[in-house]
Design an enzyme around this catalytic site. Structure first.
Site, PDB file in Angstrom:
ATOM      1  CG  ASP A 180       3.175   6.180  -0.111  1.00 14.84           C
ATOM      2  OD1 ASP A 180       2.147   5.532   0.153  1.00 14.84           O
ATOM      3  OD2 ASP A 180       4.207   5.682  -0.574  1.00 14.84           O
ATOM      4  CE1 TYR A 184      -4.861   7.449   7.817  1.00  8.93           C
ATOM      5  CE2 TYR A 184      -5.345   5.665   9.358  1.00  8.93           C
ATOM      6  CZ  TYR A 184      -4.630   6.155   8.279  1.00  8.93           C
ATOM      7  OH  TYR A 184      -3.694   5.367   7.672  1.00  8.93           O
ATOM      8  CG  HIS A 195      -7.943  -1.715   7.857  1.00 14.01           C
ATOM      9  ND1 HIS A 195      -8.605  -0.807   7.068  1.00 14.01           N
ATOM     10  CD2 HIS A 195      -6.917  -1.036   8.441  1.00 14.01           C
ATOM     11  CE1 HIS A 195      -7.998   0.379   7.163  1.00 14.01           C
ATOM     12  NE2 HIS A 195      -6.970   0.276   8.003  1.00 14.01           N
ATOM     13  CG  HIS A 233      -6.450   1.044  12.720  1.00 10.42           C
ATOM     14  ND1 HIS A 233      -7.164   2.218  12.578  1.00 10.42           N
ATOM     15  CD2 HIS A 233      -5.844   0.829  11.526  1.00 10.42           C
ATOM     16  CE1 HIS A 233      -6.991   2.679  11.347  1.00 10.42           C
ATOM     17  NE2 HIS A 233      -6.189   1.857  10.693  1.00 10.42           N
ATOM     18  CD  GLU A 234      -3.328  -1.696  10.998  1.00  3.80           C
ATOM     19  OE1 GLU A 234      -3.895  -1.851   9.895  1.00  3.80           O
ATOM     20  OE2 GLU A 234      -2.837  -0.599  11.365  1.00  3.80           O
ATOM     21  NE  ARG A 241       3.880   3.899  14.596  1.00  4.99           N
ATOM     22  CZ  ARG A 241       3.152   3.684  15.675  1.00  4.99           C
ATOM     23  NH1 ARG A 241       3.755   3.261  16.791  1.00  4.99           N
ATOM     24  NH2 ARG A 241       1.851   3.874  15.672  1.00  4.99           N
ATOM     25  CD  GLU A 287      -6.627   3.561   6.895  1.00  9.66           C
ATOM     26  OE1 GLU A 287      -6.878   3.343   8.096  1.00  9.66           O
ATOM     27  OE2 GLU A 287      -5.905   2.804   6.217  1.00  9.66           O
ATOM     28  CD  GLN A 330      -2.915   1.095   2.362  1.00 13.26           C
ATOM     29  OE1 GLN A 330      -2.573   0.607   3.419  1.00 13.26           O
ATOM     30  NE2 GLN A 330      -4.063   1.720   2.232  1.00 13.26           N
ATOM     31  N   GLY A 371       0.962  -0.123  11.608  1.00 12.18           N
ATOM     32  CA  GLY A 371       0.460  -1.434  11.236  1.00 12.18           C
ATOM     33  C   GLY A 371      -0.004  -1.439   9.799  1.00 12.18           C
ATOM     34  CG  MET A 372       0.128  -3.144   5.442  1.00 13.12           C
ATOM     35  SD  MET A 372      -0.802  -1.721   4.801  1.00 13.12           S
ATOM     36  CE  MET A 372      -1.983  -2.558   3.743  1.00 13.12           C
ATOM     37  CD  GLU A 373      -4.954  -1.981   5.849  1.00 12.51           C
ATOM     38  OE1 GLU A 373      -3.960  -1.615   6.497  1.00 12.51           O
ATOM     39  OE2 GLU A 373      -5.533  -1.258   5.022  1.00 12.51           O
ATOM     40  CE  LYS A 409       1.439   8.100  16.040  1.00 15.64           C
ATOM     41  NZ  LYS A 409       0.591   7.151  16.750  1.00 15.64           N
TER      42      LYS A 409
HETATM   43  N1  BES Z   1      -3.368   0.868   5.996  1.00 11.49           N
HETATM   44  C1  BES Z   1      -2.770   1.716   6.961  1.00 11.49           C
HETATM   45  C2  BES Z   1      -1.313   2.000   6.693  1.00 11.49           C
HETATM   46  C3  BES Z   1      -1.047   2.700   5.370  1.00 11.49           C
HETATM   47  C4  BES Z   1      -1.827   3.750   4.937  1.00 11.49           C
HETATM   48  C5  BES Z   1       0.012   2.290   4.593  1.00 11.49           C
HETATM   49  C6  BES Z   1      -1.560   4.352   3.706  1.00 11.49           C
HETATM   50  C7  BES Z   1       0.271   2.891   3.375  1.00 11.49           C
HETATM   51  C8  BES Z   1      -0.510   3.923   2.929  1.00 11.49           C
HETATM   52  C9  BES Z   1      -2.919   1.155   8.369  1.00 11.49           C
HETATM   53  O1  BES Z   1      -4.119   0.513   8.587  1.00 11.49           O
HETATM   54  C10 BES Z   1      -2.892   2.326   9.303  1.00 11.49           C
HETATM   55  O2  BES Z   1      -3.785   3.125   9.235  1.00 11.49           O
HETATM   56  N2  BES Z   1      -1.876   2.400  10.142  1.00 11.49           N
HETATM   57  C11 BES Z   1      -1.702   3.465  11.096  1.00 11.49           C
HETATM   58  C12 BES Z   1      -2.090   3.042  12.456  1.00 11.49           C
HETATM   59  C13 BES Z   1      -3.473   3.311  12.835  1.00 11.49           C
HETATM   60  C14 BES Z   1      -3.713   2.842  14.257  1.00 11.49           C
HETATM   61  C15 BES Z   1      -3.903   4.751  12.683  1.00 11.49           C
HETATM   62  C16 BES Z   1      -0.231   3.777  11.177  1.00 11.49           C
HETATM   63  O3  BES Z   1       0.559   3.051  10.570  1.00 11.49           O
HETATM   64  O4  BES Z   1       0.132   4.728  11.847  1.00 11.49           O
HETATM   65 ZN    ZN Z   2      -5.758   1.879   8.717  1.00  3.97          ZN
END
Ligand code: BES
Ligand code: ZN
Length: 559
Positions: free
Chosen positions: A352, A360, A278, A274-275, A512, A297, A127, A248-250, A514
């Site tokens: 991305d 979200y 999904h 969360h995952e 990470r 999301e 993704q 995480g990645m679902e 974030k």
């Molecule tokens: N599917 C997303 C991760 C993602 C989004 C990967 C867009 C690539 C492009 C995953 O489910 C997600 O939302 N992860 C969040 C955590 C969540 C608890 C908000 C993250 O990775 O921070």
């Molecule tokens: Zn997500």
């Protein structure tokens, strides 16, 4: 139309893949073939998305050519199909190919980057549009495929996929979009968590992971009671090395997670909720394009919070909802108006980089607002029928609108929520009594505080007394990744010297995005910070995932 794919599924639509791959740690490549089975609709061409792939040959085709590379989309591979349509001998091709060592969807880790330090590690992150960097395919969430895969790894390294293991190969019989195809290989151990769930991790981490995730079965049951059966068979988790760029990645049947949520007290397991969520919102009902990402999301954050409420109680859910709401405001304040809407225009952009908290948290807030308008019982019935109605389909925002208008006419002003910037008046604002107490002044007793209370307390400080905070609460020594991240971010903002030496080990040990993005952004605001950012990034960059490298290159510049 998906602006992030060159494929034309309206002309020829791929239905099934057979992968056959060697994992070559020695050369950092995947090498082998994919056989694509398709329906010929109107064309004698099949166009696949690729990025940085070496195409060696195409079997059962009349010819092929690789187009020029677009910086976001990669190169279209146009295959001229053999013979007349309608003859089953002509509804497949086999592409022999290898990936490049810099493939955007793969991270190859050297042994020092793993917990065990003795074996290399590989994982994929498809993704949003990175599947094309390791498989030539129609890389759009509007196309779903089933697949089989044979994957060869060096002795001693286990391969796992988000698929069923059957007779020595992987098999995925439920049609999924390309961004959910996932593979990892490394020194992996497994511990069961429940009858249909378990966790894979490096041996050094697997016990801690099993303890942290012991509520997984309770979470699965919680979603099932609300929204119907879990349809994917098993639900396993895979704990990746710390350079994983996401929380995480679902991936279906096998969620990938960062090890930074192993806090020891289950305080960060909302990510598992969360995952898991999904598995309904996203994997079962999928956004047809990345402009409809909020359908994935926003629904998932809503379901995640409902799971937290059922498994950990209302107070925990309220805290998480308020934290999310505050972060949404904070992030939205820095975004152009066009990015404060739910249905995004991502034309000419890397999906991305278009990924913010808006889909979200604004998405979840919309669903929460509808829930409070129509009542929980009716809204739950609606969601359950939504997941059933669209199961295993990819839908647009317009499909959602048509469905809800038929089932729950005009619950709230949907057009304003979806197509206008910001949060409309009348949003169902979350509230937490625990947080009201946190806001009351300097705390007398924090011995029972949760991670969520700490995060709120720290973010609530307008002019933080950093020395006093550190003296009383030892935040520089926090072993909770979220609290430490918040503390280091505040330390950069306030130039709190005693914590600054901790920035480098933090930025060099986690990948990470974030966590990285806010700290590097904050560092770049002062000349001393810039010097520190460049010096740290030069050291850290080789250990980051290609996706994180692109993001941080955009903040710090190339080092
Ligand atoms: N599917 C997303 C991760 C993602 C989004 C990967 C867009 C690539 C492009 C995953 O489910 C997600 O939302 N992860 C969040 C955590 C969540 C608890 C908000 C993250 O990775 O921070
Ligand atoms: Zn997500």
């Amino acid at each position: 139309m998906d602006v992030h794919s060159s494929s034309r599924p309206d002309q020829t639509r791929v239905r099934h893949l057979d992968l056959d791959l060697d994992v070559r740690f020695d050369r950092r490549i995947l090498e082998g073939s994919v056989t694509l089975h398709f329906d010929r609709v109107t064309s004698d061409d099949l166009i696949l998305d690729t990025r940085d792939l070496a195409i060696h040959s195409v079997e059962n085709a009349a010819g092929y050519e690789l187009g020029a590379a677009d910086p976001f989309l990669g190169s279209p591979l146009r295959i001229r199909l053999a013979g007349p349509a309608g003859d089953p001998a002509n509804d497949w091709v086999r592409v022999h190919y290898s990936t490049s060592p810099g493939a955007s969807g793969l991270q190859w880790l050297d042994p020092p980057q793993t917990a065990g330090k003795r074996h290399p590690f590989l994982y994929t992150q498809s993704q949003a549009i990175h599947a094309r960097s390791w498989i030539p395919l129609q890389d759009t969430p509007g196309v779903r495929v089933t697949y089989s895969a044979r994957v060869r790894t060096p002795a001693g390294l286990r391969a796992v996929m988000g698929a069923e293991m059957r007779d020595g190969h992987f098999q995925m019989d439920q049609p999924i979009p390309s961004y959910l195809i996932a593979l990892a290989a490394g020194d992996l151990a497994f511990r069961p968590l429940g009858p249909r769930s378990g966790v894979y991790a490096e041996p050094a981490l697997v016990e801690a992971a099993a303890t942290e995730f012991s509520d997984t079965e309770a979470m699965i049951s919680a979603v099932e009671e609300m929204y119907g059966p879990y349809r994917w068979g098993r639900y396993d988790l895979l704990v990746l090395p710390p350079s994983f760029p996401f929380g995480g990645m679902e991936n279906p049947r096998l969620t990938f997670t960062t090890p930074t949520i192993l806090a020891g007290d289950k305080s960060l397991v909302s990510l598992v909720a969360h995952e898991l969520a999904h598995s309904w919102s996203g994997n079962l009902v999928t956004n047809a394009t990345w402009s409809d990402f909020w359908l994935n999301e926003g629904f998932t954050v809503y379901v995640e919070r409902r799971v937290l409420e059922r498994v950990y109680g209302a107070a925990r859910e309220e805290m998480e909802a308020v934290l999310g709401r505050r972060e949404l405001d904070r992030e939205m304040a820095g975004l152009p108006e066009a990015d404060r809407v739910l249905h995004l225009d991502l034309t000419g952009r890397d999906p991305d980089e278009g990924c913010t908290l808006v889909p979200y948290e604004k998405g979840a807030l919309l669903l929460r607002t509808i829930e409070s308008a129509v009542g929980r019982e009716r809204f739950d019935r609606f969601l359950r029928s939504y997941f059933d109605h669209f199961a295993f389909r990819s839908i647009t925002t317009a499909d959602f609108l048509a469905y809800i208008q038929a089932e729950l006419p005009n619950p709230v002003g949907l057009d304003e929520w979806i197509f206008r910037p910001g949060v409309p008046a009348g949003a169902a604002e979350p509230h937490s009594d625990a947080f009201t107490r946190v806001e009351a002044g300097w705390p007398a007793d924090t011995s029972l505080w949760t991670t969520q209370e700490w995060l709120h307390f720290l973010r609530f400080q307008k002019d933080p007394d950093m020395a006093r905070l550190d003296r009383e609460f030892h935040l520089t020594d926090s072993r909770n990744s979220e609290i430490l991240h918040q503390w280091l971010l505040m330390s950069v903002k306030t130039s709190y010297q005693p914590a600054l030496p901790g920035i480098e080990p933090f930025l060099c040990s986690v990948g990470r995005r974030k966590f990285l993005k806010p700290i590097y952004t904050e560092l770049m605001k002062t000349p001393e910070g810039q010097a520190r950012a460049r010096q740290i990034y030069a050291k850290a960059r080789p250990g980051y995932h290609p996706i994180a490298q692109v993001t941080i290159d955009g903040i710090v510049g190339k080092v």
